[in-house]
Design an enzyme around this catalytic site. Structure first.
Site, PDB file in Angstrom:
ATOM      1  N   ASP A  57       0.406   0.385  -5.702  1.00 13.01           N
ATOM      2  CA  ASP A  57       0.589   1.541  -4.821  1.00 13.01           C
ATOM      3  C   ASP A  57       1.018   2.771  -5.630  1.00 13.01           C
ATOM      4  OD1 ASP A  57      -0.011  -0.008  -2.647  1.00 13.01           O
ATOM      5  OD2 ASP A  57       2.087  -0.446  -2.159  1.00 13.01           O
TER       6      ASP A  57
HETATM    7  N1  URA Z   1       2.585  -5.185  -3.155  1.00 11.48           N
HETATM    8  C1  URA Z   1       2.806  -3.970  -2.623  1.00 11.48           C
HETATM    9  O1  URA Z   1       3.260  -3.852  -1.487  1.00 11.48           O
HETATM   10  N2  URA Z   1       2.524  -2.891  -3.379  1.00 11.48           N
HETATM   11  C2  URA Z   1       2.056  -2.968  -4.632  1.00 11.48           C
HETATM   12  O2  URA Z   1       1.826  -1.941  -5.274  1.00 11.48           O
HETATM   13  C3  URA Z   1       1.815  -4.239  -5.173  1.00 11.48           C
HETATM   14  C4  URA Z   1       2.101  -5.342  -4.407  1.00 11.48           C
END
Ligand code: URA
Length: 236
Positions: free
Chosen positions: A101
């Site tokens: 993310d």
């Molecule tokens: N899980 C999430 O919620 N975000 C990420 O970036 C990776 C795994």
């Protein structure tokens, strides 16, 4: 010489199986001639086209980046935000293997090797990813058990995982939780916490398969060694 399907998948166009389908449906040509034979072999001097587009098989490059916050896991962004490829000094058309993310930090691999990327991101592959999550409040033992055993998100149960409280900081009322998952569903860790009412304040990926951040600092990267690349291939 290597098999045509391997040559195509290595270039990042698609998986080997999909390449076989393209070959059988007459979408692939070698030196201008349509090829439907699955066993056909090609070399670097052959001109391979898929649906009229020439496939280039560049030298393969593999990087491990410590992704900072506020960076998009993509090769470009229409809003002009920073992307992971901005950090790597190369002229090759590399791309991230999977995604983190925008606000998640930590390990992300980048390569121009489509075949390896397909292997690592295939849903059947249980590539372990380890995170350190900071969540609001005290993370209860019974909740760790529930999340480790699996919960239903969007109608599908998550696979067995590890959720373990590492430390609770009374002053900031936040828990630091080690999380190990082997899937890569969108926002998976945050969604799992949120299902039980925990807000994820920070998320950092500390391990991808056997690879860790080592001494890298945020924004820094290193090349993978040949041995590491072979080890990743052996996860096939
Ligand atoms: N899980 C999430 O919620 N975000 C990420 O970036 C990776 C795994």
């Amino acid at each position: 010489m290597e098999r045509l399907n391997k040559y195509i998948s290595k270039s990042g166009v698609c998986s080997r199986r999909k390449a076989d389908e393209l070959i059988m449906s007459g979408k692939v040509s070698v030196n201008g001639e349509v090829i439907r034979e699955l066993g056909t072999k090609v070399s670097g001097s052959d001109v391979v086209e898929v649906s009229g587009n020439v496939i280039k098989n560049e030298i393969k490059e593999y990087y491990l980046l410590y992704k900072p916050r506020e960076v998009i896991s993509a090769v470009s962004d229409d809003k002009g935000r920073r992307v992971v490829t901005d950090f790597i000094d190369t002229n090759s058309r590399i791309f991230p293997v999977g995604r983190l993310d925008y606000d998640t930090t930590g390990i992300i691999l980048l390569t121009n090797d489509g075949e390896l990327s397909n292997i690592l991101t295939h849903p059947s592959k249980d590539v372990e990813k380890e995170y350190l999550a900071k969540v609001r409040g005290f993370f209860k033992k019974e909740d760790a058990l529930v999340l480790s055993r699996g919960v239903v998100i969007d109608g599908v149960k998550t696979k067995r995982a590890v959720f373990k409280l590492e430390r609770y900081d009374k002053k900031s009322d936040a828990s630091y939780v080690k999380v190990v998952i082997s899937e890569g569903r969108n926002h998976q860790v945050k969604n799992m916490f949120s299902l039980l009412g925990y807000e994820t304040l920070k998320l950092k990926r500390e391990r991808y398969a056997f690879l860790t951040l080592g001494n890298l600092k945020s924004g820094e990267y290193r090349k993978l060694s040949l041995k590491e690349v072979k080890q990743l291939y052996s996860l096939r």
